[in-house]
Design an enzyme around this catalytic site. Structure first.
Site, mmCIF file in Angstrom:
data_model
loop_
_atom_site.group_PDB
_atom_site.id
_atom_site.type_symbol
_atom_site.label_atom_id
_atom_site.label_comp_id
_atom_site.label_asym_id
_atom_site.label_seq_id
_atom_site.Cartn_x
_atom_site.Cartn_y
_atom_site.Cartn_z
ATOM 1 N N ARG A 7 11.095 21.538 35.222
ATOM 2 C CA ARG A 7 10.529 20.485 34.380
ATOM 3 C C ARG A 7 9.259 20.960 33.711
ATOM 4 O O ARG A 7 8.572 21.846 34.210
ATOM 5 C CB ARG A 7 10.245 19.213 35.184
ATOM 6 C CG ARG A 7 9.205 19.369 36.300
ATOM 7 C CD ARG A 7 7.787 19.130 35.809
ATOM 8 N NE ARG A 7 6.849 18.922 36.917
ATOM 9 C CZ ARG A 7 5.575 19.240 36.890
ATOM 10 N NH1 ARG A 7 5.054 19.839 35.832
ATOM 11 N NH2 ARG A 7 4.783 19.007 37.917
ATOM 12 N N GLU A 106 3.646 9.848 34.467
ATOM 13 C CA GLU A 106 2.325 10.479 34.553
ATOM 14 C C GLU A 106 1.917 11.094 33.217
ATOM 15 O O GLU A 106 0.752 11.090 32.845
ATOM 16 C CB GLU A 106 2.332 11.544 35.654
ATOM 17 C CG GLU A 106 1.000 12.218 35.854
ATOM 18 C CD GLU A 106 1.037 13.274 36.946
ATOM 19 O OE1 GLU A 106 0.543 14.381 36.697
ATOM 20 O OE2 GLU A 106 1.561 12.997 38.052
ATOM 21 N N ARG A 110 8.094 13.770 30.416
ATOM 22 C CA ARG A 110 8.469 14.845 31.338
ATOM 23 C C ARG A 110 9.873 15.248 30.937
ATOM 24 O O ARG A 110 10.770 14.394 30.885
ATOM 25 C CB ARG A 110 8.472 14.353 32.794
ATOM 26 C CG ARG A 110 7.078 14.230 33.417
ATOM 27 C CD ARG A 110 6.516 15.613 33.724
ATOM 28 N NE ARG A 110 5.119 15.610 34.111
ATOM 29 C CZ ARG A 110 4.700 15.534 35.378
ATOM 30 N NH1 ARG A 110 5.553 15.405 36.361
ATOM 31 N NH2 ARG A 110 3.415 15.586 35.636
ATOM 32 N N CYS A 158 -2.751 15.495 34.375
ATOM 33 C CA CYS A 158 -3.280 16.116 35.593
ATOM 34 C C CYS A 158 -3.642 17.573 35.306
ATOM 35 O O CYS A 158 -2.801 18.328 34.811
ATOM 36 C CB CYS A 158 -2.241 16.046 36.707
ATOM 37 S SG CYS A 158 -2.844 16.767 38.244
ATOM 38 N N THR A 160 -3.785 20.084 37.088
ATOM 39 C CA THR A 160 -2.959 21.104 37.757
ATOM 40 C C THR A 160 -1.758 21.504 36.902
ATOM 41 O O THR A 160 -1.109 22.499 37.189
ATOM 42 C CB THR A 160 -2.415 20.604 39.113
ATOM 43 O OG1 THR A 160 -1.600 19.452 38.889
ATOM 44 C CG2 THR A 160 -3.523 20.278 40.080
ATOM 45 N N ARG A 167 7.241 23.388 36.312
ATOM 46 C CA ARG A 167 7.536 23.550 37.735
ATOM 47 C C ARG A 167 9.017 23.852 37.871
ATOM 48 O O ARG A 167 9.859 23.016 37.541
ATOM 49 C CB ARG A 167 7.179 22.280 38.501
ATOM 50 C CG ARG A 167 7.265 22.445 40.016
ATOM 51 C CD ARG A 167 6.694 21.249 40.762
ATOM 52 N NE ARG A 167 7.718 20.320 41.194
ATOM 53 C CZ ARG A 167 8.437 20.440 42.321
ATOM 54 N NH1 ARG A 167 8.242 21.464 43.134
ATOM 55 N NH2 ARG A 167 9.347 19.549 42.635
ATOM 56 N N ARG A 197 7.746 21.963 49.359
ATOM 57 C CA ARG A 197 7.599 20.506 49.471
ATOM 58 C C ARG A 197 8.826 19.982 50.187
ATOM 59 O O ARG A 197 9.847 20.669 50.258
ATOM 60 C CB ARG A 197 7.562 19.850 48.083
ATOM 61 C CG ARG A 197 6.380 20.244 47.212
ATOM 62 C CD ARG A 197 6.455 19.558 45.850
ATOM 63 N NE ARG A 197 5.274 19.855 45.029
ATOM 64 C CZ ARG A 197 5.056 19.339 43.839
ATOM 65 N NH1 ARG A 197 5.926 18.494 43.310
ATOM 66 N NH2 ARG A 197 3.973 19.642 43.148
ATOM 67 N N GLU A 202 6.769 14.914 45.652
ATOM 68 C CA GLU A 202 5.427 15.425 45.922
ATOM 69 C C GLU A 202 4.788 14.763 47.144
ATOM 70 O O GLU A 202 4.120 15.399 47.932
ATOM 71 C CB GLU A 202 4.555 15.177 44.683
ATOM 72 C CG GLU A 202 3.255 15.913 44.733
ATOM 73 C CD GLU A 202 2.585 15.968 43.363
ATOM 74 O OE1 GLU A 202 1.590 16.691 43.270
ATOM 75 O OE2 GLU A 202 3.045 15.297 42.434
#
Length: 250
Positions: A7, A106, A110, A158, A160, A167, A197, A202
């Site tokens: 993603r 978020e 995505r 975010c 990160t 990812r 994970r 998450e």
């Protein structure tokens, strides 16, 4: 390897990121995305499902397929990302359910490519085509591009995710490592720049011995490099797992 998923997040120039986005901007993005996505062709073509007024049968189907994102994530709520829920949010997927978009979770979008099995190259190839197709369609529709900074890469809600926002992950069974100890597995993953994970996302925690293993970094590397890091890490972990199974008499 049970399944592969890659993603990225993308936001659109000129609209607020989700912690500060206005209600109207969120609705405008949904309108724009819904229209842009309806113009995708070939294996990327599919259907957009708005969360608002979603039919119960459709909702249940999306939950069963593990496609639906939910409200109630503490981190998102604290950051103000769940205001006006569920208005302006939705999910798109192609007919084969291998190409998905989350709208206004978020990030404004995505973009997700996934399928059963371990064909990472196929998943990556579809994602690359999909990102380009969505970007082109958004541009044609609105004249706007994805928010991109020369230094920080693609802009995300975010930090990160700055950089590629990518990812790449697989679900893989590691019974040997589970027996050896999850802390040891985490430390080993650290050495390969991958992240373990649980398979429930998450914040979902771990059950059994199936792990979601993904690249740890997003920034400072190319997408191809990051996918390769994940592949190499998983291959080595799997080899070591076979030895650990013998050691523990599994």
């Amino acid at each position: 390897v049970h399944s592969t998923r890659i993603r990225v997040g993308r936001n659109i120039d000129g609209f607020g990121l989700s912690p500060g986005i206005t209600k109207q901007q969120r609705i405008d993005i949904e309108k724009l995305m819904s229209s842009a996505l309806s113009k995708l062709t070939g294996d990327l073509a599919g259907t957009y499902y708005p969360l608002t007024g979603m039919d119960e049968a459709v909702r249940q189907k999306l939950v069963d397929d593990h496609f639906l994102f939910m409200s109630g994530d503490r981190n998102l709520a604290v950051a103000g990302m769940e205001r006006d829920w569920p208005e302006g949010r939705g999910i798109f997927h192609n007919d084969a359910k291998t190409f998905l978009l989350w709208v206004n979770e978020e990030d404004q979008t995505r973009i997700i490519s996934m399928q059963q099995g371990g064909d990472v190259k196929g998943v990556f190839e579809r994602l690359s085509r999909g990102i380009k197709a969505v970007g082109d369609s958004v541009k044609a529709e609105s004249g706007k591009e994805f928010a991109l900074d020369p230094r920080y890469g693609y802009i995300h809600s975010c930090p990160t995710n700055l950089g590629t926002g990518m990812r790449a992950s697989v679900h893989v069974d590691l019974p040997g490592w589970t027996k050896e100890g999850v802390d040891k597995l985490k430390a080993r993953c650290e050495e390969f720049a991958v992240q373990p994970r649980g398979t429930r996302g998450e914040s979902g925690g771990q059950t059994g011995f199936t792990y979601d293993i993904s690249n740890k970094h997003r920034l400072g590397y190319s997408e191809v490099q990051l996918v390769q890091v994940m592949i190499d890490g998983v291959n080595t972990l799997y080899k070591e797992d076979v030895e650990l199974q013998k050691k523990h008499g599994l």
